[in-house]
Write an enzyme that holds these catalytic residues in place. Structure first.
Site, PDB file in Angstrom:
ATOM      1  N   ASP A 292      -7.079  -7.848   4.426  1.00  0.00           N
ATOM      2  CA  ASP A 292      -6.286  -8.694   3.517  1.00  0.00           C
ATOM      3  C   ASP A 292      -5.850 -10.002   4.170  1.00  0.00           C
ATOM      4  OD1 ASP A 292      -6.543  -6.910   1.434  1.00  0.00           O
ATOM      5  OD2 ASP A 292      -4.688  -5.847   1.915  1.00  0.00           O
TER       6      ASP A 292
ATOM      7  N   SER B 289       0.838  -1.211   0.000  1.00  0.00           N
ATOM      8  CA  SER B 289       0.000   0.000   0.000  1.00  0.00           C
ATOM      9  C   SER B 289       0.871   1.259   0.000  1.00  0.00           C
ATOM     10  CB  SER B 289      -0.895   0.031   1.237  1.00  0.00           C
ATOM     11  OG  SER B 289      -1.878  -0.960   1.136  1.00  0.00           O
TER      12      SER B 289
ATOM     13  N   LYS C 158     -12.420  -9.140  -3.920  1.00  0.00           N
ATOM     14  CA  LYS C 158     -10.954  -8.988  -3.887  1.00  0.00           C
ATOM     15  C   LYS C 158     -10.367  -9.683  -5.122  1.00  0.00           C
ATOM     16  CE  LYS C 158     -10.714  -6.569  -0.177  1.00  0.00           C
ATOM     17  NZ  LYS C 158     -10.311  -5.179  -0.285  1.00  0.00           N
TER      18      LYS C 158
ATOM     19  N   ARG D 281     -12.981 -14.342  -2.238  1.00  0.00           N
ATOM     20  CA  ARG D 281     -12.169 -15.033  -1.219  1.00  0.00           C
ATOM     21  C   ARG D 281     -13.009 -15.923  -0.310  1.00  0.00           C
ATOM     22  NH1 ARG D 281      -7.501 -10.447  -0.079  1.00  0.00           N
ATOM     23  NH2 ARG D 281      -6.239 -11.115  -1.857  1.00  0.00           N
TER      24      ARG D 281
HETATM   25  C1  S3P Z   1      -5.705  -1.237  -0.181  1.00  0.00           C
HETATM   26  C2  S3P Z   1      -6.965  -1.236   0.341  1.00  0.00           C
HETATM   27  C3  S3P Z   1      -7.780  -2.437   0.531  1.00  0.00           C
HETATM   28  C4  S3P Z   1      -6.917  -3.689   0.490  1.00  0.00           C
HETATM   29  C5  S3P Z   1      -5.958  -3.679  -0.660  1.00  0.00           C
HETATM   30  C6  S3P Z   1      -5.020  -2.491  -0.577  1.00  0.00           C
HETATM   31  C7  S3P Z   1      -4.972   0.028  -0.345  1.00  0.00           C
HETATM   32  O1  S3P Z   1      -8.736  -2.517  -0.519  1.00  0.00           O
HETATM   33  O2  S3P Z   1      -7.734  -4.833   0.440  1.00  0.00           O
HETATM   34  O3  S3P Z   1      -5.183  -4.866  -0.683  1.00  0.00           O
HETATM   35  O4  S3P Z   1      -3.746   0.026  -0.579  1.00  0.00           O
HETATM   36  O5  S3P Z   1      -5.637   1.080  -0.231  1.00  0.00           O
HETATM   37  P1  S3P Z   1     -10.181  -1.783  -0.434  1.00  0.00           P
HETATM   38  O6  S3P Z   1      -9.990  -0.331  -0.498  1.00  0.00           O
HETATM   39  O7  S3P Z   1     -10.932  -2.318  -1.633  1.00  0.00           O
HETATM   40  O8  S3P Z   1     -10.775  -2.244   0.868  1.00  0.00           O
END
Ligand code: S3P
Length: 438
Positions: free
Chosen positions: A314, A22, A341, A345
């Site tokens: 996650d 992220s 996702k 999942r």
């Molecule tokens: C992320 C937010 C999450 C997460 C993804 C990374 C991010 O997704 O599941 O792996 O970097 O902002 P969502 O915003 O769809 O919840």
């Protein structure tokens, strides 16, 4: 690529995990919008982040690569992106596509964002709709990629997100840098807040109140000099393996310890696992330190719902594996987001863990696991989902007999070196190339 896994006797040692995914996306995208040159090290050289790098370059930002995770980004300021001459290929990365939609809403030129088949199944209207309300022209393809964005004069927006999503929140905050007036995003439960922390560290004006986060249109962003900490979502697989395999003790230094990412650690602790968090410093407004885990004598069951869900969003594939070894019934609710996702999942986990003997039931917004069960080695499939592949590999370490995880190349979407890391800690895991097709 396939993984072949043998039951492990114990895992021991200290090992780092690759840079946080992220933060790697955000550091690169925000550096592209900063005034001047940013230096990023420890950046995650995994498929998802490489997609962001390709797009940033296609938008006219020079990026020098001094090593796989060592980048020099020559930002051109908030207005400095150039019209791409071809569609922007986001590969399989939802973060790339959704954050870029927010940024491109601030530019008057047209862009098209595309993704692979897996990304093209994921919902994009959740970003498109509020961006339209801000004044951008956005078209999706029946709610999905390819997505067309032409920005322009944006108006600030006060928006209540229907789901906790850091990607949607981030897209709107980024568009807010280009809007007239403040933009406020209110979430049903707090999601990861890296965008807020990093933009604030670069000089953007953000405020939080009890309800939401507000961004004010853009002062110049200062460039970054950042060593990215390790990804707690990658560390989660090593922690789980240590907790589940008798005699194990594992230490992971240099990890991002933002509380919005530590729900899985909280869950393990609540189940009775000896897992510890030691914050040792701060990088760009983010706490960083060491995670340790030892084998648990006994694991209890857990009910997971409400605000804990986004804090471990996650980690549900690996959480389900842990739940198979807990004594009692573990339930997950309020987690319908798991269905959109990298794979569905909930369905994929239930199907694959059942092959290994787990007792798991699907619900529309979660699952129930009855434990403990002695898992049996089996041939299982990743569904093209990196986190499912790694969770099944850990299940294989705990199972009796050999396990094969088919289609495991997707592990490179987030954790290059996963196999080598497990081997270094003492596991018997082997990556096998697929036989050539006739
Ligand atoms: C992320 C937010 C999450 C997460 C993804 C990374 C991010 O997704 O599941 O792996 O970097 O902002 P969502 O915003 O769809 O919840």
């Amino acid at each position: 690529m396939r993984l072949r896994i043998r039951p492990a006797s114990r895992l021991q040692g200290a090992h780092r995990v690759p840079g946080d995914k992220s933060l790697s996306h955000r550091a690169l995208l925000f550096a592209a919008l900063a005034e001047g040159t940013s230096r990023l090290s420890g950046w995650l050289p995994a498929a998802d982040c490489e997609a962001t790098l390709r797009c940033v370059r296609a938008l006219g930002i020079p990026v020098e690569r001094l090593g796989p995770g060592d980048l020099c980004v020559h930002g051109r300021g908030l207005q400095g992106l150039r019209a791409p001459i071809a569609p922007l290929d986001c590969g399989g990365s939802g973060t790339t596509m959704r954050l870029l939609m927010g940024i491109l809403a601030g530019f008057p030129f047209p862009s098209i964002l595309t993704g692979n088949a897996q990304l093209s199944r994921r919902p994009m209207e959740r970003v498109a709709e509020p961006l339209r309300r801000m004044g951008a022209e956005v078209h999706t393809t029946d709610g999905h990629a390819p997505v067309f964005v032409r920005g322009g004069a944006l108006r600030g927006l006060r928006y209540r997100l229907p789901m906790a999503s850091a990607q949607v929140k981030s897209a709107l905050l980024l568009a807010g840098l280009y809007a007239e007036g403040p933009t406020t995003v209110i979430e049903p439960a707090p999601s990861r807040d890296h965008t807020e922390r990093l933009l604030a560290a670069m000089g953007a004006t953000l405020e939080r109140d009890g309800e939401g986060v507000t961004v004010h249109p853009g002062p110049r962003l200062r460039p970054l000099d950042l060593h990215l900490p390790g990804d707690p979502s990658s560390a989660a697989f090593l922690l789980a393996a240590a907790v589940l395999i008798p005699g194990s003790a594992v230490r992971i230094p240099g990890v991002l310890l933002n509380p919005t990412r530590l729900g899985f650690v909280e869950a393990l602790q609540a189940m009775g696992a000896p897992v510890a968090v030691a914050v040792e410093g701060e990088i760009a407004g983010e706490p960083v330190g060491t995670l340790t885990a030892c084998a648990a004598d006994r694991l209890g069951p857990l009910e997971v719902s409400g605000p804990l869900v986004p804090r471990m969003i996650d980690e549900f594939p690996i959480f389900a594996v842990v739940a198979t070894q807990a004594e009692g019934t573990t339930r997950v609710r309020d987690a319908a987001e798991l269905r959109v996702k990298e794979s569905d999942r909930i369905a994929a986990l239930a199907a694959e863990l059942r092959r290994m003997g787990a007792r798991i039931e699907e619900h529309p917004d979660g699952f129930t696991v009855h434990g403990p069960t002695a898992l049996r080695g089996a041939v299982v499939h990743s569904h093209g989902d990196h986190r499912l592949a790694m969770a099944l590999a850990v299940a294989g370490l705990v199972a009796e007999g050999g396990t094969t995880v088919e289609d495991a190349g997707c592990i490179g979407d987030s954790f290059p070196g996963f196999v080598e890391t497990l081997q270094a800690l003492g596991a018997e895991v082997e990556a096998l190339e697929d036989p050539p097709r006739p």
